[in-house]
Enzyme design. Sequence first.
Site, PDB file in Angstrom:
ATOM      1  N   ASP A   1      -6.825  41.049  44.630  1.00  0.00           N
ATOM      2  CA  ASP A   1      -7.302  39.988  43.749  1.00  0.00           C
ATOM      3  C   ASP A   1      -8.790  39.816  44.038  1.00  0.00           C
ATOM      4  OD1 ASP A   1      -8.058  37.567  42.588  1.00  0.00           O
ATOM      5  OD2 ASP A   1      -6.185  36.547  43.083  1.00  0.00           O
TER       6      ASP A   1
ATOM      7  N   ASN B   1     -15.413  45.693  36.879  1.00  0.00           N
ATOM      8  CA  ASN B   1     -14.824  45.600  35.545  1.00  0.00           C
ATOM      9  C   ASN B   1     -13.813  44.461  35.425  1.00  0.00           C
ATOM     10  OD1 ASN B   1     -13.788  46.822  32.855  1.00  0.00           O
ATOM     11  ND2 ASN B   1     -11.973  46.835  34.182  1.00  0.00           N
TER      12      ASN B   1
ATOM     13  N   TYR C   1     -15.414  31.635  29.629  1.00  0.00           N
ATOM     14  CA  TYR C   1     -15.739  33.063  29.655  1.00  0.00           C
ATOM     15  C   TYR C   1     -17.228  33.272  29.424  1.00  0.00           C
ATOM     16  CZ  TYR C   1     -15.292  38.031  28.318  1.00  0.00           C
ATOM     17  OH  TYR C   1     -15.408  39.393  28.233  1.00  0.00           O
TER      18      TYR C   1
ATOM     19  N   LYS D   1     -19.725  35.019  32.145  1.00  0.00           N
ATOM     20  CA  LYS D   1     -20.443  36.249  31.802  1.00  0.00           C
ATOM     21  C   LYS D   1     -21.953  36.036  31.787  1.00  0.00           C
ATOM     22  CE  LYS D   1     -16.861  38.915  31.400  1.00  0.00           C
ATOM     23  NZ  LYS D   1     -16.615  39.998  32.388  1.00  0.00           N
TER      24      LYS D   1
ATOM     25  N   THR E   1      -7.750  46.404  23.291  1.00  0.00           N
ATOM     26  CA  THR E   1      -6.918  46.802  24.419  1.00  0.00           C
ATOM     27  C   THR E   1      -5.534  46.173  24.249  1.00  0.00           C
ATOM     28  OG1 THR E   1      -7.508  44.876  25.757  1.00  0.00           O
ATOM     29  CG2 THR E   1      -8.975  46.800  25.907  1.00  0.00           C
TER      30      THR E   1
END
Length: 247
Positions: free
Chosen positions: A63, A90, A157, A161, A192
């Site tokens: 993790d 990633n 998010y 980022k 994905t």
Amino acid sequence: MARLHGKRAIITGGGNGIGAAAAMLFVREGAQVAILDTDREAGERAAAAAEAEGGEVLFLQADVSEPEDVEDAIDEAAGTFGGLDVLYNNAGGAAPRDGSFLDIPLEEFWRTVSVDLYGTFLASRIAVPYIQEAGGGAVINTASIRALKGTRGADAYSAAKGGIVALTRAMALQCGPLGIRVNAIAPGAVLTDRTRGLGMTDEIDPQWRVAPGQPLEVAELAVFLASDEASLVNGAIIPADGGGAAF
């Protein structure tokens, strides 16, 4: 000669999506690869697929938001391969509960920041000394189109980022003199299994005005940044979004 011949790489979040595609391409280009992922089943599946390309692949369950997990995994990868040349941060991603800063659950904000931003920080902190010891190499971080333009619907998010963009530039200044290039890829929408589960299709997205990309398209850019071909690229934030950030 293969573009990554002799390079020893770690890919976090390598069990699925872009990470799994990158693992396969890295091995195809001659690298030894350690895949780090929390999902053992996915990680072992991705490792087997990459290993079928003819290279050495190691799966380590970890993790990235847990310091002990990250340290143990990177130490084991470097020990197994005899060193480390490339780190591809990633791991990360948005979640269904992400949304406006006005009403996002507080625990969702911290979960996203801990995996995306803190995880990038942790892995880099532990891996860079190994890369320096090897004589230099590359760190590749994962930002997002959401860090490059104002967007709605994923504020945790976007914040995480955006932090990665700033961290990448700070790291590049410090690591450049050590012979280590630090760059970030800023993907747009990528199709994905996870994003399909969140409702994404291959149709043109009205928010980005382009169709989603494929994991291999982003992974190809990671191969370039990991290779010696990118010797002059340091501190760059490179969109891989089909032009979405330009609109």
